[in-house]
Design a protein around this motif. Structure first.
Motif, PDB file in Angstrom:
ATOM      1  N   GLY A 109      52.557  28.768 -25.197  1.00  0.00           N
ATOM      2  CA  GLY A 109      53.488  29.601 -25.943  1.00  0.00           C
ATOM      3  C   GLY A 109      53.295  29.630 -27.437  1.00  0.00           C
ATOM      4  N   GLY A 110      52.356  28.845 -27.961  1.00  0.00           N
ATOM      5  CA  GLY A 110      52.171  28.775 -29.396  1.00  0.00           C
ATOM      6  C   GLY A 110      51.371  29.937 -29.954  1.00  0.00           C
ATOM      7  N   GLU A 111      51.231  29.953 -31.272  1.00  0.00           N
ATOM      8  CA  GLU A 111      50.402  30.925 -31.967  1.00  0.00           C
ATOM      9  C   GLU A 111      49.187  30.205 -32.534  1.00  0.00           C
ATOM     10  OE1 GLU A 111      52.667  33.422 -34.674  1.00  0.00           O
ATOM     11  OE2 GLU A 111      54.503  32.914 -33.572  1.00  0.00           O
ATOM     12  N   GLN A 112      48.196  30.983 -32.979  1.00  0.00           N
ATOM     13  CA  GLN A 112      46.943  30.385 -33.415  1.00  0.00           C
ATOM     14  C   GLN A 112      46.538  30.923 -34.778  1.00  0.00           C
ATOM     15  OE1 GLN A 112      45.260  27.854 -31.752  1.00  0.00           O
ATOM     16  NE2 GLN A 112      44.282  27.794 -33.760  1.00  0.00           N
ATOM     17  N   MET A 113      46.055  30.011 -35.651  1.00  0.00           N
ATOM     18  CA  MET A 113      45.602  30.367 -36.989  1.00  0.00           C
ATOM     19  C   MET A 113      44.319  29.583 -37.310  1.00  0.00           C
ATOM     20  SD  MET A 113      49.307  30.221 -38.957  1.00  0.00           S
ATOM     21  CE  MET A 113      48.883  31.345 -40.291  1.00  0.00           C
ATOM     22  N   PHE A 114      43.559  30.065 -38.315  1.00  0.00           N
ATOM     23  CA  PHE A 114      42.319  29.416 -38.727  1.00  0.00           C
ATOM     24  C   PHE A 114      42.165  29.495 -40.241  1.00  0.00           C
ATOM     25  CE2 PHE A 114      41.402  30.836 -34.402  1.00  0.00           C
ATOM     26  CZ  PHE A 114      40.828  29.714 -33.840  1.00  0.00           C
ATOM     27  N   THR A 115      41.303  28.631 -40.783  1.00  0.00           N
ATOM     28  CA  THR A 115      40.823  28.788 -42.158  1.00  0.00           C
ATOM     29  C   THR A 115      39.396  29.338 -42.082  1.00  0.00           C
ATOM     30  OG1 THR A 115      39.713  26.653 -42.518  1.00  0.00           O
ATOM     31  CG2 THR A 115      42.134  26.699 -42.729  1.00  0.00           C
ATOM     32  N   SER A 140      42.997  26.162 -50.434  1.00  0.00           N
ATOM     33  CA  SER A 140      43.605  27.480 -50.643  1.00  0.00           C
ATOM     34  C   SER A 140      43.948  28.140 -49.314  1.00  0.00           C
ATOM     35  CB  SER A 140      42.648  28.370 -51.436  1.00  0.00           C
ATOM     36  OG  SER A 140      43.098  29.704 -51.478  1.00  0.00           O
ATOM     37  N   ASP A 141      43.049  28.016 -48.346  1.00  0.00           N
ATOM     38  CA  ASP A 141      43.293  28.627 -47.032  1.00  0.00           C
ATOM     39  C   ASP A 141      44.479  27.984 -46.322  1.00  0.00           C
ATOM     40  OD1 ASP A 141      41.073  30.076 -47.638  1.00  0.00           O
ATOM     41  OD2 ASP A 141      39.856  29.383 -45.955  1.00  0.00           O
ATOM     42  N   VAL A 142      44.613  26.661 -46.441  1.00  0.00           N
ATOM     43  CA  VAL A 142      45.734  25.979 -45.796  1.00  0.00           C
ATOM     44  C   VAL A 142      47.041  26.377 -46.479  1.00  0.00           C
ATOM     45  CG1 VAL A 142      46.755  23.744 -45.210  1.00  0.00           C
ATOM     46  CG2 VAL A 142      44.270  24.058 -45.060  1.00  0.00           C
ATOM     47  N   VAL A 143      47.042  26.442 -47.796  1.00  0.00           N
ATOM     48  CA  VAL A 143      48.233  26.910 -48.515  1.00  0.00           C
ATOM     49  C   VAL A 143      48.595  28.322 -48.073  1.00  0.00           C
ATOM     50  CG1 VAL A 143      49.113  27.590 -50.793  1.00  0.00           C
ATOM     51  CG2 VAL A 143      47.899  25.412 -50.512  1.00  0.00           C
ATOM     52  N   TYR A 144      47.579  29.172 -47.953  1.00  0.00           N
ATOM     53  CA  TYR A 144      47.835  30.556 -47.525  1.00  0.00           C
ATOM     54  C   TYR A 144      48.457  30.590 -46.126  1.00  0.00           C
ATOM     55  CZ  TYR A 144      47.137  35.485 -46.518  1.00  0.00           C
ATOM     56  OH  TYR A 144      47.348  36.804 -46.188  1.00  0.00           O
ATOM     57  N   ALA A 145      47.943  29.785 -45.210  1.00  0.00           N
ATOM     58  CA  ALA A 145      48.488  29.760 -43.853  1.00  0.00           C
ATOM     59  C   ALA A 145      49.943  29.322 -43.854  1.00  0.00           C
ATOM     60  CB  ALA A 145      47.649  28.829 -42.971  1.00  0.00           C
TER      61      ALA A 145
END
Length: 817
Positions: A109-115, A140-145
């Motif tokens: 049921g989760g969502e997925q993200m990447f850097t 920067s990518d982690v902050v953006y996520a």
């Protein structure tokens, strides 16, 4: 398996292996769960480094028991790992692992993200990882996520030190902690702020474990509180799904097939530990957090009333209550929540209302592959499973129509669309990359995938419901039924090489085949097999749709050994030049995904004493070592041991593929025959196996033990422990130059212990280590023959065309005691 598209048939795969399938409605159980999640109004971001690092047990519990919207941020797409189910490596493996994550998220049921970080293989420290990636870029990518997902809670999987077991793991924890502090500050990465707003999570936890700390299971609640730690039992049962949370997690984790993470269903009590790292201690963990409803309790109260009256057999009644009790509150003009939360609630409410009404909208094409820029027909199907007539209005540029559809009715119509000008390929692979992906559009940052084309529409009965549906491919097979896959856009022709790397020995010509596959009828094609303006060009070629034209060319070289040349075959039709090859990844647990890439051929000049003779190659989890040996002249047979076992003495050598003792049951049954072959004078070379999951512990004629030692620095100096040994001297005289320009690593899963019969030949160590790893290549004489165990990563070096790796392996094959 990954291959060039050379025919008009696709491997059939199960319907469940598709993509988002946003056209499928939620049943009343799933709708109830969605209402519970909207009522809860909390978000958690789980952060780690790779596909399969995520704790599916905790994600399943958060999503399905606590009804908290949960996303997993993976720093990488896992392309530096190994592959148990095929021979894909690098970017292709990263595609597989990306979609395995998406399939896992469908289950838990989760969502997925990447850097943008590229998995460059095993790393022994965060320092090394940051040196490769650039710490500021990935931070920067982690902050953006964080700013994009806007979590109230962050949870990390690993500790921020060497106990994490991998430099990428350690880096993920360090980055998460720093991003937690920075995401809410407008002056940190201000370039984000045209797309996202600053966001400050409320707390950060480390999902520690009794794997790291064996004593945790025995600690009392009071002792845990002293360490700011919560213990939660995730092994609870959900009567709506009929599954326990850990059972859901097992199903999700088993989607990581290429990493051999299939597991039996786990049921019953199971504890997870959450240690507070940042924020204030809350004795109730998440239970009393207000989340998105901190400004408006009346909205949450309305949802609670709807949930209390919810019927699993009366969706019309549920819809009526939703429209009456919650819809008017959404229309209030005051800022009853953050603006982005209001948008999120509106989108979720539309999904819930559409499922309550039973309005299904699907758009699909039947074509296997659509040529870019061409016209193609799309079928649009609308079904009203509700009790009353509704109005449906399409507002897409390709579909602009409005109609009423009665209860229980289905309506189908078709429209003609124009395909995009670029072929389908994962968006992160559209541009060349090194250790960070180059993302063409900053709005795509952190997305797991992009939608090629979707159609917008509005449903209206009492209130408007706005939604979209993704155009996909659908067809019917009489032996399977209805099959759905992503719709793929392709160039008119695809150019492919028989191999990506060609070894050219001085003074010898090597034949090579270049193929053109036509996705549409082609006339007047000119093929330049060795690049544009090639004197070998084949002109005025006609190819029917679905057919392939192949031209063979002979390459030779007088260049110094090790020198490389890149050749890009091209085809020209009119003024249009084509140089892309289209490869499709096809497995039954993920959707079919195409990758468009340049049809480059790497020519490598190599001073190699002429190898010949017959070799038996015993397949393992999948590699390209056997094909690489064929390129340089060996006659390689791939037979099941049951067929080959009675004639083993015909082979100059027997090579065992990577992880074969982890995957190939025949090796257990016929191990005695293989050792008998060695005893009678044969030469057996076993490539790396993992120490976990061996089919047998008795790999060699006398005992040795596999460890987890590896050398990750591809340029780590090699120490020859027995310089006069034949492996270094015959038939090719090796020098230090043969260990230059290797890729990704030296090797992995070296032997850790061996008896006195074995001789170690090479040792390596990474630059930050004191101890040399001596188990990379060990050899023993057994009877009249020879047995090698090698942790050297030939499976990476040979396909990459590393000259020294070829010369070393040939010496091992040709070795005589």
């Amino acid at each position: 398996m990954i291959k060039a598209i050379i025919s008009s048939c696709l491997v059939l795969c199960a319907i469940s292996s598709g993509f988002s399938q946003d056209y499928e409605l939620m049943n009343t159980g799933d709708t109830y769960q969605a209402l519970k999640k909207m009522h809860r109004g909390l978000r958690v971001l789980y952060i780690a480094a790779h596909p399969d690092d995520e704790n599916t047990r905790l994600i399943a519990w958060l999503e399905n028991e606590k009804h908290i919207e949960t996303a997993y941020l993976s720093l990488t797409r896992g392309q530096g790992g190994q592959n148990l189910i095929g021979d894909e490596k690098g970017d292709a493996l990263g595609v597989i692992r990306t979609y395995e994550l998406l399939e896992a998220r469908k289950i838990d049921g989760g969502e997925q993200m990447f850097t943008r970080a590229v998995d460059f293989g095993y790393s022994k420290s965060a320092k090394e990882s940051f040196a490769k990636w650039g710490k500021e870029e990935v931070l920067s990518d982690v902050v953006y996520a964080i700013r994009k997902f806007r979590p109230h809670i962050i949870i990390t999987r690993f500790p921020p030190n060497r106990y994490a077991g991998h430099g990428h793991h350690e880096a993920s924890a360090i980055l998460a902690a720093e991003a937690f502090d920075l995401a809410g500050k407008p002056d940190a990465y201000p370039e984000h702020l045209d797309r996202v707003n600053p966001w400050s999570p409320g707390a950060m936890y480390f999902n520690t474990s009794s794997w790291w700390r064996k004593e945790l299971d025995d600690k009392t609640e009071a002792e845990l509180k002293e360490e700011n730690m919560h213990r939660v039992n995730i092994g609870v049962y959900n009567p709506i799904s009929g599954l326990g949370m850990n059972e859901i997690a097992s199903l999700a984790r088993s989607k990581h097939r290429c990493q051999a993470f299939g597991t039996s269903r786990d049921r019953g009590e199971r504890f997870e530990y959450l240690e507070l790292l940042k924020g204030e201690w809350n004795a109730n963990l998440f239970d009393d957090l207000e989340g998105i409803w901190s400004r408006s309790a009346v909205h949450k109260d309305a949802l609670e009333s709807i949930l209390n009256q919810y019927s699993f057999v009366d969706p019309e009644g549920n819809y009526a209550r939703f429209v009456k009790e919650f819809e008017p509150k959404m229309a209030q003009r005051n800022m009853w929540a953050e603006s982005l939360d209001m948008k999120y609630v509106s989108q979720m409410a539309s999904r819930i209302k559409q499922s309550m009404l039973g309005i299904r909208v699907e758009a699909y094409a039947s074509q296997e592959a659509v040529v870019v820029g061409s016209s193609y027909k799309v079928e649009v199907e609308v079904y009203n499973g509700g009790a009353e007539s509704v109005e449906v209005r399409f507002t897409d540029s390709g579909v602009d129509t409005t109609f009423d559809i009665g209860a229980g009715k289905r309506l189908k119509f078709d429209r003609v669309f124009t395909a995009p000008e670029a072929p389908s390929t994962p968006y992160w692979l559209r541009q060349p990359h090194n250790d960070l992906y180059t993302i063409e559009d900053p709005r795509w940052m952190s997305e797991p995938r992009l939608v090629e084309h979707e159609i917008s529409y509005t449903i209206k009965r009492d209130v408007p419901i706005r939604s979209k549906t993704e155009i996909h491919r659908k067809w019917t097979d009489r032996s399977v039924g209805e099959i759905e896959q992503p719709l793929q856009f392709v160039p008119l022709v695809s150019i492919s090489n028989a191999t990506k790397t060609l070894i050219v020995q001085n003074g010898k010509g090597v034949d090579h085949a270049v193929s053109v596959h036509a996705f549409g009828k082609v006339d007047g094609l000119t093929l330049y097999p060795s690049g544009y303006s090639d004197a070998l060009a084949k002109t005025d070629v006609s190819i029917e749709k679905g057919q392939k034209f192949t031209q063979s060319v002979t390459h030779s070289s007088e260049s110094p050994s090790g020198q490389q040349h890149i050749i890009t075959p091209e085809a020209k039709i009119g003024d249009k030049v084509y140089s892309k090859t289209i490869r499709t990844i096809e497995y039954d647990h993920i959707p079919n995904i195409s990758i468009a890439e340049e049809s480059e051929l790497k020519l490598i000049a190599l001073d190699l004493k002429s190898p010949d003779g017959k070799i038996l190659y015993i397949e393992g989890s999948g590699d390209e070592v056997d094909e690489s040996l064929e390129i340089i002249g060996y006659d390689v047979e791939r037979l099941p041991l049951s067929e080959a076992v009675d004639n083993l003495d015909q082979y100059k050598a027997i090579l065992v593929g990577i992880r074969a003792y982890n995957t190939n049951e025949d090796l257990i049954a016929y191990q005695n025959k293989l050792l008998e072959y060695v005893n009678n004078g044969g030469n057996m070379i076993v490539q790396y196996n993992t120490s976990r999951g061996l089919k047998t512990e008795n790999l060699g004629p006398t005992p040795f033990t596999l460890g987890r030692e590896r050398v990750t620095e591809e340029n780590a100096p090699a120490t020859w422990l027995k310089p006069k040994h034949g492996v270094f001297n015959h038939p090719n005289k090796l020098t230090n130059a043969d260990f230059e320009n290797w890729v990704q690593e030296r090797g992995l899963y070296f032997a850790s212990e061996w008896d006195e019969n074995y001789t170690p030949l090479i040792s390596w160590k990474d630059s930050d280590e004191d101890k040399e790893a001596k188990g990379a290549l060990i050899v023993t004489h057994y009877g009249k023959g020879t047995y090698f165990y090698s942790g050297i990563s030939f499976f990476r070096q040979l396909p990459a065309g590393v000259p020294g790796a070829y010369r070393l392996l040939v010496n091992m094959i040709e070795y005589q005691p």
